[in-house]
Scaffold this active site. Structure first.
Site, PDB file in Angstrom:
ATOM      1  N   TYR A 123       0.863  -1.182   0.000  1.00 44.29           N
ATOM      2  CA  TYR A 123       0.000   0.000   0.000  1.00 44.29           C
ATOM      3  C   TYR A 123       0.903   1.236   0.000  1.00 44.29           C
ATOM      4  CZ  TYR A 123      -3.737   3.118   1.664  1.00 44.29           C
ATOM      5  OH  TYR A 123      -4.640   4.143   1.808  1.00 44.29           O
ATOM      6  N   LYS A 153      -1.594  -1.042  -3.986  1.00 45.85           N
ATOM      7  CA  LYS A 153      -2.567   0.051  -3.913  1.00 45.85           C
ATOM      8  C   LYS A 153      -1.742   1.332  -3.998  1.00 45.85           C
ATOM      9  CE  LYS A 153      -5.789   2.874  -1.497  1.00 45.85           C
ATOM     10  NZ  LYS A 153      -6.400   3.320  -0.249  1.00 45.85           N
ATOM     11  N   SER A 155      -1.723   5.143  -3.759  1.00 39.78           N
ATOM     12  CA  SER A 155      -2.414   6.362  -3.312  1.00 39.78           C
ATOM     13  C   SER A 155      -1.478   7.545  -3.416  1.00 39.78           C
ATOM     14  CB  SER A 155      -2.878   6.209  -1.864  1.00 39.78           C
ATOM     15  OG  SER A 155      -4.158   5.673  -1.801  1.00 39.78           O
ATOM     16  N   GLY A 179      -5.714   4.883  -5.762  1.00 37.18           N
ATOM     17  CA  GLY A 179      -6.321   5.390  -4.530  1.00 37.18           C
ATOM     18  C   GLY A 179      -6.520   6.894  -4.473  1.00 37.18           C
ATOM     19  N   ASP A 181      -9.120   9.236  -5.667  1.00 44.72           N
ATOM     20  CA  ASP A 181     -10.446   9.098  -6.282  1.00 44.72           C
ATOM     21  C   ASP A 181     -10.715  10.172  -7.343  1.00 44.72           C
ATOM     22  OD1 ASP A 181     -10.194   7.520  -4.074  1.00 44.72           O
ATOM     23  OD2 ASP A 181     -11.985   8.247  -3.059  1.00 44.72           O
ATOM     24  N   GLU A 182     -10.202  11.378  -7.081  1.00 44.90           N
ATOM     25  CA  GLU A 182     -10.455  12.483  -8.002  1.00 44.90           C
ATOM     26  C   GLU A 182      -9.652  12.360  -9.297  1.00 44.90           C
ATOM     27  OE1 GLU A 182      -9.325  12.386  -5.001  1.00 44.90           O
ATOM     28  OE2 GLU A 182      -8.020  14.033  -4.435  1.00 44.90           O
ATOM     29  N   SER A 198     -11.790   6.306  -0.314  1.00 45.15           N
ATOM     30  CA  SER A 198     -12.773   6.640   0.714  1.00 45.15           C
ATOM     31  C   SER A 198     -14.100   7.106   0.136  1.00 45.15           C
ATOM     32  CB  SER A 198     -12.197   7.720   1.627  1.00 45.15           C
ATOM     33  OG  SER A 198     -12.041   8.934   0.904  1.00 45.15           O
TER      34      SER A 198
HETATM   35  C1  SI3 Z   1      -4.899  10.377   1.383  1.00 45.35           C
HETATM   36  C2  SI3 Z   1      -6.217   9.653   1.402  1.00 45.35           C
HETATM   37  O1  SI3 Z   1      -6.897   9.655   2.388  1.00 45.35           O
HETATM   38  N1  SI3 Z   1      -6.548   9.049   0.297  1.00 45.35           N
HETATM   39  C3  SI3 Z   1      -7.775   8.285   0.182  1.00 45.35           C
HETATM   40  C4  SI3 Z   1      -8.593   8.781  -0.996  1.00 45.35           C
HETATM   41  O2  SI3 Z   1      -9.745   7.998  -1.141  1.00 45.35           O
HETATM   42  C5  SI3 Z   1      -8.982  10.250  -0.776  1.00 45.35           C
HETATM   43  O3  SI3 Z   1      -9.752  10.346   0.411  1.00 45.35           O
HETATM   44  C6  SI3 Z   1      -9.789  10.776  -1.937  1.00 45.35           C
HETATM   45  O4  SI3 Z   1      -9.064  10.614  -3.130  1.00 45.35           O
HETATM   46  C7  SI3 Z   1     -10.129  12.255  -1.739  1.00 45.35           C
HETATM   47  O5  SI3 Z   1      -8.958  13.030  -1.837  1.00 45.35           O
HETATM   48  C8  SI3 Z   1      -7.441   6.815  -0.007  1.00 45.35           C
HETATM   49  O6  SI3 Z   1      -6.555   6.621  -1.063  1.00 45.35           O
HETATM   50  C9  SI3 Z   1      -6.774   6.293   1.240  1.00 45.35           C
HETATM   51  C10 SI3 Z   1      -7.732   5.687   2.168  1.00 45.35           C
HETATM   52  O7  SI3 Z   1      -8.896   5.709   1.934  1.00 45.35           O
HETATM   53  C11 SI3 Z   1      -7.229   5.030   3.376  1.00 45.35           C
HETATM   54  O8  SI3 Z   1      -6.097   4.572   3.419  1.00 45.35           O
HETATM   55  O9  SI3 Z   1      -7.980   4.915   4.330  1.00 45.35           O
END
Ligand code: SI3
Length: 300
Positions: A123, A153, A155, A179, A181-182, A198
């Site tokens: 990750y 994964k 991110s 990871g 999302d945008e 998320s």
């Molecule tokens: C840095 C961060 O929290 N990134 C999120 C994204 O889902 C993020 O919330 C989303 O792209 C909005 O910026 C995920 O990649 C990571 C995540 O959900 C987690 O590890 O819990």
């Protein structure tokens, strides 16, 4: 569930790229293909005991077992195997950080060896761990060291690094799970095989529509959906967006109380939740009746 379950997220392997089907509420994530328990162990709360009830009835469960201590990570990996997880994921340790690829691989290898029958995912989330070893470098020869390595994964917003992970490993059948999302559409173009994030807990339907348009090669429509998702994320980012705010939105959309965040996180403000709700409605993520009558069916 009064404490955070971490962030529920889901993915499905290629060729179908997907987050939770059919709904955009957390309640309806009871049938995702994968649930990722993204929480570090905290005192008095073993993430595995938190994840277990969520995992019932799911097709696949990949459990995050990263920890600051190797021993703790190994114990979590063993427990994950014992409770029948389908895979484990690990972030880089981030207090005493590995400073070279080989050191990081050695750490990951020791964790993977504690659950030798489970597929292993790295990750990569440098913004949170501060470990900036490029994923592309890490993947080079990784299966020689970690035979259970299954995928990544990713991110991070570095699409050069992500693209090179895909490009240099075309023969490997790895899972490339994005990871951010945008930016998912861009990653799909680069070869992402899935997504974990998320916002799929509450923007799932629009994301699925984007994925479907992408699979149909209707890039213009897919881009419209991505822009719409970006409008929401851009809006909440400006207000201050993190785990607490995610919990607040998940509670709002699903009706499932996610509980307060633990210190040092601060509870999302009422103003944040009200603004996020108004924005979700104005962008057609929620209909005006969804929250009032308790129905979780979101508008398309
Ligand atoms: C840095 C961060 O929290 N990134 C999120 C994204 O889902 C993020 O919330 C989303 O792209 C909005 O910026 C995920 O990649 C990571 C995540 O959900 C987690 O590890 O819990």
């Amino acid at each position: 569930m009064s404490r955070t379950p971490g962030i529920l997220a889901s993915w499905r392997r290629a060729p179908s790229l997907c987050v939770q089907k059919g709904s955009q509420s957390a309640r309806h994530t009871c049938h995702p293909e994968v649930l990722l328990g993204n929480c570090l162990p905290v005192y008095g709360a073993n993430p595995l005991t938190v994840i277990r009830p969520w995992a019932e009835g799911l097709d696949q469960v990949v459990i995050h077992v990263g920890a600051l201590s190797l021993k703790e990570s190994q114990e979590l990996a063993q427990h994950a195997a014992e409770i029948g997880a389908d895979g484990i994921a690990v972030i880089a340790p981030f207090f005493l950080k590995p400073w070279t690829k080989d050191i990081l691989i050695n750490f990951l290898k020791e964790v993977a060896a504690a659950a030798p029958a489970l597929p292993f995912y790295y990750y990569h989330i440098p913004a949170l761990t501060g470990v900036k070893i490029r994923a592309e470098e890490l993947l080079d020869g990784i299966q020689d060291k970690i035979p259970t390595f299954q995928g990544l994964k990713f991110s991070d917003t570095d699409l050069l690094d992500f693209g090179q992970c895909v490009d240099q490993n075309r023969q490997q059948q790895f899972a490339f799970l994005f990871g951010v999302d945008e930016q998912l559409l861009s990653a799909l173009v680069m070869g992402a095989t899935g997504a974990v994030g998320s916002t799929y807990n509450y923007l799932g339907r629009k994301t699925n529509q984007m994925l479907e348009a992408f699979e149909r090669k209707d890039l213009s429509l897919a881009l419209n959906y991505q822009f719409c998702i970006q409008r929401f994320i851009n809006f909440v980012v400006k207000l201050g967006f993190g785990v607490s705010q995610t919990k607040a939105i998940m509670t709002l959309v699903s009706g499932i109380p996610m509980g307060p965040p633990r210190l040092p996180l601060q509870k999302a403000s009422r103003e944040f939740t009200d603004s996020a709700e108004a924005k979700l409605k104005s962008l057609d993520f929620l209909s005006f009746t969804d929250l009032k009558d308790g129905s979780l069916e979101a508008s398309s």
